[in-house]
Motif scaffolding. Structure first.
Motif, PDB file in Angstrom:
ATOM      1  N   LEU A 339       0.807  -1.214   0.000  1.00  0.00           N
ATOM      2  CA  LEU A 339       0.000   0.000   0.000  1.00  0.00           C
ATOM      3  C   LEU A 339       0.846   1.273   0.000  1.00  0.00           C
ATOM      4  O   LEU A 339       0.326   2.360   0.256  1.00  0.00           O
ATOM      5  CB  LEU A 339      -0.923   0.000   1.223  1.00  0.00           C
ATOM      6  N   LYS A 340       2.112   1.140  -0.334  1.00  0.00           N
ATOM      7  CA  LYS A 340       3.003   2.303  -0.218  1.00  0.00           C
ATOM      8  C   LYS A 340       2.740   3.366  -1.270  1.00  0.00           C
ATOM      9  O   LYS A 340       3.104   4.533  -1.083  1.00  0.00           O
ATOM     10  CB  LYS A 340       4.461   1.852  -0.290  1.00  0.00           C
ATOM     11  N   ASN A 341       2.101   2.973  -2.396  1.00  0.00           N
ATOM     12  CA  ASN A 341       1.901   3.931  -3.483  1.00  0.00           C
ATOM     13  C   ASN A 341       0.492   4.530  -3.510  1.00  0.00           C
ATOM     14  O   ASN A 341       0.071   5.090  -4.520  1.00  0.00           O
ATOM     15  CB  ASN A 341       2.187   3.253  -4.834  1.00  0.00           C
ATOM     16  N   VAL A 342      -0.240   4.400  -2.412  1.00  0.00           N
ATOM     17  CA  VAL A 342      -1.592   4.955  -2.379  1.00  0.00           C
ATOM     18  C   VAL A 342      -1.517   6.480  -2.379  1.00  0.00           C
ATOM     19  O   VAL A 342      -0.860   7.082  -1.533  1.00  0.00           O
ATOM     20  CB  VAL A 342      -2.357   4.462  -1.137  1.00  0.00           C
ATOM     21  N   GLN A 343      -2.198   7.086  -3.343  1.00  0.00           N
ATOM     22  CA  GLN A 343      -2.236   8.541  -3.442  1.00  0.00           C
ATOM     23  C   GLN A 343      -3.641   9.049  -3.152  1.00  0.00           C
ATOM     24  O   GLN A 343      -4.611   8.280  -3.149  1.00  0.00           O
ATOM     25  CB  GLN A 343      -1.779   8.975  -4.829  1.00  0.00           C
ATOM     26  N   SER A 344      -3.756  10.341  -2.952  1.00  0.00           N
ATOM     27  CA  SER A 344      -5.025  10.922  -2.525  1.00  0.00           C
ATOM     28  C   SER A 344      -6.145  10.709  -3.543  1.00  0.00           C
ATOM     29  O   SER A 344      -7.296  10.556  -3.181  1.00  0.00           O
ATOM     30  CB  SER A 344      -4.852  12.420  -2.249  1.00  0.00           C
ATOM     31  N   GLY A 345      -5.821  10.660  -4.804  1.00  0.00           N
ATOM     32  CA  GLY A 345      -6.855  10.525  -5.829  1.00  0.00           C
ATOM     33  C   GLY A 345      -7.152   9.095  -6.237  1.00  0.00           C
ATOM     34  O   GLY A 345      -7.957   8.867  -7.148  1.00  0.00           O
ATOM     35  N   PHE A 346      -6.547   8.136  -5.557  1.00  0.00           N
ATOM     36  CA  PHE A 346      -6.706   6.738  -5.960  1.00  0.00           C
ATOM     37  C   PHE A 346      -8.099   6.220  -5.603  1.00  0.00           C
ATOM     38  O   PHE A 346      -8.586   6.402  -4.494  1.00  0.00           O
ATOM     39  CB  PHE A 346      -5.647   5.869  -5.269  1.00  0.00           C
ATOM     40  N   VAL A 347      -8.751   5.557  -6.584  1.00  0.00           N
ATOM     41  CA  VAL A 347     -10.024   4.876  -6.358  1.00  0.00           C
ATOM     42  C   VAL A 347     -10.014   3.561  -7.143  1.00  0.00           C
ATOM     43  O   VAL A 347      -9.273   3.403  -8.119  1.00  0.00           O
ATOM     44  CB  VAL A 347     -11.238   5.722  -6.791  1.00  0.00           C
ATOM     45  N   ILE A 348     -10.834   2.629  -6.682  1.00  0.00           N
ATOM     46  CA  ILE A 348     -11.088   1.398  -7.433  1.00  0.00           C
ATOM     47  C   ILE A 348     -12.478   1.578  -8.031  1.00  0.00           C
ATOM     48  O   ILE A 348     -13.484   1.388  -7.343  1.00  0.00           O
ATOM     49  CB  ILE A 348     -11.021   0.164  -6.518  1.00  0.00           C
ATOM     50  N   PRO A 349     -12.582   1.952  -9.294  1.00  0.00           N
ATOM     51  CA  PRO A 349     -13.824   2.537  -9.807  1.00  0.00           C
ATOM     52  C   PRO A 349     -15.000   1.586  -9.971  1.00  0.00           C
ATOM     53  O   PRO A 349     -16.149   2.003  -9.803  1.00  0.00           O
ATOM     54  CB  PRO A 349     -13.405   3.108 -11.176  1.00  0.00           C
ATOM     55  N   CYS A 350     -14.752   0.308 -10.307  1.00  0.00           N
ATOM     56  CA  CYS A 350     -15.863  -0.574 -10.680  1.00  0.00           C
ATOM     57  C   CYS A 350     -16.062  -1.757  -9.740  1.00  0.00           C
ATOM     58  O   CYS A 350     -17.026  -2.518  -9.903  1.00  0.00           O
ATOM     59  CB  CYS A 350     -15.648  -1.107 -12.105  1.00  0.00           C
ATOM     60  N   LEU A 351     -15.189  -1.941  -8.773  1.00  0.00           N
ATOM     61  CA  LEU A 351     -15.240  -3.138  -7.935  1.00  0.00           C
ATOM     62  C   LEU A 351     -16.488  -3.134  -7.053  1.00  0.00           C
ATOM     63  O   LEU A 351     -16.676  -2.243  -6.228  1.00  0.00           O
ATOM     64  CB  LEU A 351     -13.985  -3.216  -7.063  1.00  0.00           C
ATOM     65  N   GLU A 352     -17.337  -4.164  -7.253  1.00  0.00           N
ATOM     66  CA  GLU A 352     -18.593  -4.265  -6.514  1.00  0.00           C
ATOM     67  C   GLU A 352     -18.596  -5.429  -5.524  1.00  0.00           C
ATOM     68  O   GLU A 352     -19.278  -5.362  -4.503  1.00  0.00           O
ATOM     69  CB  GLU A 352     -19.764  -4.448  -7.478  1.00  0.00           C
ATOM     70  N   GLU A 353     -17.873  -6.487  -5.820  1.00  0.00           N
ATOM     71  CA  GLU A 353     -17.931  -7.684  -4.983  1.00  0.00           C
ATOM     72  C   GLU A 353     -16.542  -8.294  -4.828  1.00  0.00           C
ATOM     73  O   GLU A 353     -15.817  -8.454  -5.807  1.00  0.00           O
ATOM     74  CB  GLU A 353     -18.888  -8.713  -5.593  1.00  0.00           C
ATOM     75  N   VAL A 354     -16.189  -8.623  -3.589  1.00  0.00           N
ATOM     76  CA  VAL A 354     -14.907  -9.266  -3.293  1.00  0.00           C
ATOM     77  C   VAL A 354     -15.180 -10.504  -2.452  1.00  0.00           C
ATOM     78  O   VAL A 354     -15.959 -10.457  -1.490  1.00  0.00           O
ATOM     79  CB  VAL A 354     -13.958  -8.318  -2.534  1.00  0.00           C
ATOM     80  N   VAL A 355     -14.548 -11.603  -2.825  1.00  0.00           N
ATOM     81  CA  VAL A 355     -14.597 -12.836  -2.040  1.00  0.00           C
ATOM     82  C   VAL A 355     -13.161 -13.202  -1.694  1.00  0.00           C
ATOM     83  O   VAL A 355     -12.346 -13.463  -2.584  1.00  0.00           O
ATOM     84  CB  VAL A 355     -15.268 -13.983  -2.814  1.00  0.00           C
ATOM     85  N   VAL A 356     -12.835 -13.193  -0.406  1.00  0.00           N
ATOM     86  CA  VAL A 356     -11.475 -13.448   0.058  1.00  0.00           C
ATOM     87  C   VAL A 356     -11.454 -14.750   0.843  1.00  0.00           C
ATOM     88  O   VAL A 356     -12.225 -14.924   1.798  1.00  0.00           O
ATOM     89  CB  VAL A 356     -10.962 -12.297   0.956  1.00  0.00           C
ATOM     90  N   THR A 357     -10.586 -15.658   0.455  1.00  0.00           N
ATOM     91  CA  THR A 357     -10.405 -16.912   1.192  1.00  0.00           C
ATOM     92  C   THR A 357      -9.095 -16.841   1.956  1.00  0.00           C
ATOM     93  O   THR A 357      -8.023 -16.666   1.356  1.00  0.00           O
ATOM     94  CB  THR A 357     -10.394 -18.118   0.238  1.00  0.00           C
ATOM     95  N   VAL A 358      -9.175 -16.979   3.273  1.00  0.00           N
ATOM     96  CA  VAL A 358      -8.009 -16.865   4.149  1.00  0.00           C
ATOM     97  C   VAL A 358      -7.745 -18.221   4.803  1.00  0.00           C
ATOM     98  O   VAL A 358      -8.661 -18.836   5.356  1.00  0.00           O
ATOM     99  CB  VAL A 358      -8.232 -15.797   5.240  1.00  0.00           C
ATOM    100  N   ARG A 359      -6.486 -18.664   4.746  1.00  0.00           N
ATOM    101  CA  ARG A 359      -6.146 -19.971   5.319  1.00  0.00           C
ATOM    102  C   ARG A 359      -5.143 -19.873   6.456  1.00  0.00           C
ATOM    103  O   ARG A 359      -4.909 -20.845   7.163  1.00  0.00           O
ATOM    104  CB  ARG A 359      -5.576 -20.880   4.221  1.00  0.00           C
TER     105      ARG A 359
END
Length: 419
Positions: A339-359
């Motif tokens: 996450l070091k390159n996150v800037q003030s104008g950064f957005v994820i424009p279309c992402l509606e659904e995330v499924v994360v599998t953690v082990r």
């Protein structure tokens, strides 16, 4: 029924296909018997002749039923039969058949495979077929097929194949639009050149070290399982792509531009990182991405994914709407510098659904930070599912991890759920 005109009765019977029902209806009345020749389809289930005690051989019974039909368009036979019986059926109905489905059951019968006529050879009489489905096929030698110019769908389920035999079989079907090879083994190098092919599903059983070269400029749907080397150069129409290898490794992928790709799934135990990164670069327009690869690394060395910059990843996939992340890929996005390159104008424009599998409960702080970032920058996020899979509860950090995940879910309960 007695008050209906003959044409209506014949039309009703044309929708009947089960061989037992047809045999029973013949005994009801002369009018019904005279209407049955107008049926278009015959279906013989697996147990059609299990309790047969008559004089006639099952092959002969099938022959008699086929001979009583004026113009049979579809024949489905799951009950056992011989090559001689099949040859006699094809002589009767081969010219009118459009759809043929046979349970061959000859995987262990090599002698029957080389006998003449073989079951595969008998099929060649039905030159007007539009669809052909075969179960349990032994194709060690090239089938003696001239051509099926009207055949648009070929499905082979459970087969032992040799490379030249498969190549010859496909060459006899030049106008295929749909090809399915499911649970097949024996081939090493698969070459498919079908100019009209639109949908292709290939599932090869064994060591997972097969190679595939596909040349089909109209291909829209492609699913491949069990190949280590894949080359598909003409991809202008490809919208749905799935690559998996459950037994071996994926070493090389060579695709053309994937400008039309909407869905990409890559799965397997181990992929070379070059193959993964190349697929991600090519799939920059993808809308649904499913990633379940456990390790990277070349040959026998199993390596974790390298660090992936979250900002660069989503900037490279601006149209991504649904993201299924499993294990190693999620861990790569959760590294210290992701996450070091996150800037003030950064957005994820279309992402509606995330499924994360953690082990794993390790690195809980970074994982929570990544999940928070997905919610923060995903301006149209509607749903986030966190799946806990095969996690060892005895691990010292497991309790802390669950505390953090539950806290995160409570704070974002309208969007986040834990499974």
């Amino acid at each position: 029924m007695e008050s209906l005109p003959d044409a209506v009765v014949q039309y009703i019977f044309s929708f009947m296909n089960n061989a037992r029902d047809v045999a029973v209806c013949k005994c009801v009345s002369k009018r019904w018997k005279d209407s049955l020749p107008y049926i278009k389809s015959l279906y013989f289930p697996r147990n059609s002749f299990d309790s047969h005690t008559g004089i006639d051989h099952p092959d002969t019974i099938v022959w008699k039923m086929i001979s009583s039909v004026f113009k049979l368009e579809e024949l489905v036979v799951y009950s056992p039969f011989s090559s001689i019986g099949l040859a006699s059926w094809m002589l009767l109905a081969g010219s009118s058949l459009k759809h043929l489905e046979l349970r061959m059951d000859n995987l262990a019968e090599y002698q029957n495979c080389i006998d003449s006529p073989s079951k595969l050879e008998c099929i060649s009489t039905a030159k007007n077929l539009e669809s052909l489905k075969l179960w349990g096929v032994l194709m060690m030698n090239s089938p003696k097929w001239d051509a099926f110019p009207k055949l648009q769908s070929l499905e082979i389920v459970g087969a032992k194949l040799e490379d030249p035999a498969l190549t010859a079989a496909l060459r006899a079907c030049p106008n295929l639009k749909n090809l399915l090879l499911l649970g097949c083994e024996g081939v090493r190098s698969v070459l498919i050149e079908l100019p009209s092919l639109e949908q292709c599903k290939l599932d090869f059983y064994g060591m997972g070290n097969y190679s595939l070269t596909l040349t089909s400029p109209k291909i829209e749907f492609l699913e491949v399982q069990g190949c280590s080397w894949i080359s598909v150069c003409e991809t202008a129409c490809l919208r749905n792509l799935s690559i998996s290898n459950n037994a071996g490794r994926v070493y090389m992928v060579d695709f053309g531009k994937l400008a039309a790709l909407e869905f990409l799934s890559i799965r397997g135990v181990q992929w070379c990182w070059d193959a993964i990164s190349k697929m991600l670069q090519l799939a920059s327009e993808v809308k649904h991405l499913y990633m379940k690869v456990e390790f990277t690394g070349d040959f026998d060395s199993l390596q974790p994914f390298p660090e992936i910059d979250l900002v660069d990843f989503f900037n490279s996939h601006p149209k991504l709407q649904k993201f299924d992340i499993h294990g190693a890929m999620f861990a790569a996005l959760c590294q210290k510098n992701s996450l070091k390159n996150v800037q003030s104008g950064f957005v994820i424009p279309c992402l509606e659904e995330v499924v994360v599998t953690v082990r794993s409960p390790l690195n809980a702080e970074q994982k929570i930070s990544t999940l928070e970032s997905l919610l923060k920058y995903g301006k149209v996020m509607k749903s986030m599912a966190i799946r806990i899979l095969q996690m060892r509860s005895s691990h010292s950090s497991a309790d802390d991890f669950f505390d953090e995940i539950c806290r995160f879910q409570r704070m974002n309960h309208k969007t986040v759920r834990i499974e």
